[in-house]
Design an enzyme around this catalytic site. Structure first.
Site, short mmCIF file in Angstrom:
data_model
loop_
_atom_site.label_atom_id
_atom_site.label_comp_id
_atom_site.label_asym_id
_atom_site.label_seq_id
_atom_site.Cartn_x
_atom_site.Cartn_y
_atom_site.Cartn_z
N GLY A 115 0.81 -1.22 0.00
CA GLY A 115 0.00 0.00 0.00
C GLY A 115 0.85 1.28 0.00
O GLY A 115 0.38 2.32 -0.45
N GLU A 118 1.72 1.84 -3.53
CA GLU A 118 0.49 2.26 -4.20
C GLU A 118 0.15 3.71 -3.89
O GLU A 118 -0.32 4.45 -4.75
CB GLU A 118 -0.66 1.32 -3.80
CG GLU A 118 -0.42 -0.08 -4.37
CD GLU A 118 -1.45 -1.10 -3.88
OE1 GLU A 118 -1.49 -1.34 -2.66
OE2 GLU A 118 -2.20 -1.62 -4.71
N1 CO8 Z 1 2.03 -3.56 8.86
C1 CO8 Z 1 2.09 -3.53 10.20
N2 CO8 Z 1 3.25 -3.38 10.88
C2 CO8 Z 1 4.37 -3.24 10.16
C3 CO8 Z 1 4.37 -3.25 8.75
C4 CO8 Z 1 3.12 -3.42 8.09
N3 CO8 Z 1 3.01 -3.40 6.76
N4 CO8 Z 1 5.64 -3.11 8.32
C5 CO8 Z 1 6.41 -3.00 9.43
N5 CO8 Z 1 5.65 -3.09 10.54
C6 CO8 Z 1 6.08 -3.01 11.93
C7 CO8 Z 1 6.76 -4.29 12.38
O1 CO8 Z 1 5.81 -5.25 12.73
C8 CO8 Z 1 7.58 -3.79 13.54
O2 CO8 Z 1 6.73 -3.61 14.64
P1 CO8 Z 1 7.19 -4.11 16.11
O3 CO8 Z 1 8.41 -3.29 16.43
O4 CO8 Z 1 6.02 -3.79 16.98
O5 CO8 Z 1 7.48 -5.53 15.96
C9 CO8 Z 1 8.01 -2.41 13.08
O6 CO8 Z 1 7.09 -2.01 12.07
C10 CO8 Z 1 9.42 -2.37 12.48
O7 CO8 Z 1 9.46 -3.32 11.44
P2 CO8 Z 1 10.57 -4.48 11.35
O8 CO8 Z 1 11.08 -4.80 12.71
O9 CO8 Z 1 10.02 -5.58 10.53
O10 CO8 Z 1 11.73 -3.69 10.56
P3 CO8 Z 1 12.87 -4.36 9.65
O11 CO8 Z 1 13.84 -3.28 9.37
O12 CO8 Z 1 13.36 -5.60 10.22
O13 CO8 Z 1 12.11 -4.74 8.26
C11 CO8 Z 1 10.61 -4.39 6.43
C12 CO8 Z 1 11.58 -3.75 7.45
C13 CO8 Z 1 11.40 -5.27 5.45
C14 CO8 Z 1 9.94 -3.26 5.67
C15 CO8 Z 1 9.58 -5.28 7.17
O14 CO8 Z 1 9.00 -4.50 8.22
C16 CO8 Z 1 8.45 -5.77 6.32
O15 CO8 Z 1 8.65 -6.68 5.53
N6 CO8 Z 1 7.24 -5.19 6.45
C17 CO8 Z 1 6.07 -5.61 5.74
C18 CO8 Z 1 6.12 -5.17 4.29
C19 CO8 Z 1 4.91 -5.67 3.52
O16 CO8 Z 1 4.71 -6.85 3.30
N7 CO8 Z 1 4.06 -4.72 3.07
C20 CO8 Z 1 2.90 -5.02 2.29
C21 CO8 Z 1 1.72 -5.20 3.17
S1 CO8 Z 1 0.31 -5.78 2.25
C22 CO8 Z 1 -0.33 -4.40 1.58
O17 CO8 Z 1 0.21 -3.33 1.70
C23 CO8 Z 1 -1.60 -4.59 0.83
C24 CO8 Z 1 -2.12 -3.27 0.26
C25 CO8 Z 1 -3.45 -3.46 -0.38
C26 CO8 Z 1 -4.53 -3.64 0.67
C27 CO8 Z 1 -5.88 -3.78 0.07
C28 CO8 Z 1 -6.97 -3.78 1.10
C29 CO8 Z 1 -7.38 -5.10 1.58
#
Ligand code: CO8
Length: 261
Positions: A115, A118
């Site tokens: 997102g 997007e």
């Molecule tokens: N949602 C919720 N929390 C998140 C997200 C996310 N997308 N990304 C990161 N966070 C949180 C982590 O859970 C973490 O929280 P906590 O400290 O409480 O554990 C905090 O942010 C820091 O993140 P990381 O520890 O994971 O940080 P890293 O440096 O290790 O990694 C990354 C960074 C690679 C970006 C990793 O956080 C990651 O892979 N995040 C998810 C990325 C992802 O898959 N995004 C796509 C999500 S799906 C989407 O966007 C669909 C859109 C369309 C929706 C349509 C409606 C239905």
């Protein structure tokens, strides 16, 4: 508007007509939850309502992320009905950005995933910082992009590259994003805001009615009625004072004073 109060975003405007919207959940890498989406919607409508604002810049708080995607915690509980409803809601808000009367520049300052990518694609111009990582990893979550990514990415980078990015889910770095046309420029994190503001300044020098019409006309490109719409808007602008002023100023070798009429 000088500064408005929100919980998850910061919206502020300067005296030159540039508003800056910062998505402000750095501890969650600025992930888009329902509250962020709602505040984003309000902010876009405020920017369009406020005549003093001429350009909007959107960026993410912190040094790590623009927006790391939809909030996966909220996605996790979706079903067929609520999933479709949430996708439609996000699309509606991102459409409001794409169809905004004021140009919207994204500063992609780190991760722009799902997102987040997007959201950046719904903006009119994208400036990436050198640490930007942009991608649509939804397939890795068993999903597809739902906030317009399947439609906007092919338009920006071509169908072939879009298929590769969406089907592999693998993100690309800033330089590759620039090569494929996904971002307009790549700068250091220190330089990006200044560059975006300079770009905004170049836009603000022009007639506001023409800028709004240009956004509408470019958005209509590739759609069946794009050329017809361009001609209609061109004709409408020919009746405005700004058009008279702009053309007269050129002929009289002076700077135009646009009033937005
Ligand atoms: N949602 C919720 N929390 C998140 C997200 C996310 N997308 N990304 C990161 N966070 C949180 C982590 O859970 C973490 O929280 P906590 O400290 O409480 O554990 C905090 O942010 C820091 O993140 P990381 O520890 O994971 O940080 P890293 O440096 O290790 O990694 C990354 C960074 C690679 C970006 C990793 O956080 C990651 O892979 N995040 C998810 C990325 C992802 O898959 N995004 C796509 C999500 S799906 C989407 O966007 C669909 C859109 C369309 C929706 C349509 C409606 C239905």
């Amino acid at each position: 508007m000088s500064k408005m109060n929100f919980e998850t975003i910061i919206l502020e405007a300067d005296e030159t007509g540039i508003a800056t919207l910062t998505i402000n959940r750095p501890d969650k890498l600025n992930a888009l939850n329902a509250e962020v989406l709602g505040e984003l919607e309000t902010a876009i409508s405020e920017v369009n309502r406020d005549e003093a604002v001429r350009v909007l810049i959107i960026t993410g708080a912190g040094e790590k992320a623009f927006v790391a995607g939809a909030d996966i915690k909220e996605l996790n509980t979706l079903n067929k009905q609520t999933g479709e409803k949430l996708a439609s809601r996000g699309q509606h808000i991102f459409d409001a950005i794409e169809n905004s009367k004021k140009p919207v520049i994204a500063i992609v300052n780190g991760y722009a995933l799902g997102g987040g990518a997007e959201l950046a694609m719904a903006c009119h111009i994208r400036i990436a910082t050198e640490n930007a990582v942009i991608g649509l990893p939804e397939v890795s979550l068993g999903l597809i992009p739902g906030y317009g990514g399947t439609q906007r990415l092919p338009a920006l980078v071509g169908k072939s590259k879009a298929m590769e990015m969406i089907l592999t889910g693998k993100p690309i770095k800033a330089d590759a994003a620039q090569q494929s046309g996904l971002v307009n420029a790549v700068l250091s994190p220190e330089e990006a805001l200044g560059y975006a503001k300079k770009l905004a300044g170049s836009i603000i020098n022009n007639g506001p009615l023409a800028i709004s019409a240009a956004i509408e006309a470019v958005n209509a490109s590739g759609r069946a009625n794009g050329f017809a719409r361009e001609a209609v808007l061109f004709g409408q602008l020919c009746e405005t004072d700004d058009f008279s002023e702009g053309t007269s100023a050129f002929l009289e070798k002076r700077k135009a004073q646009f009033k937005g009429n």
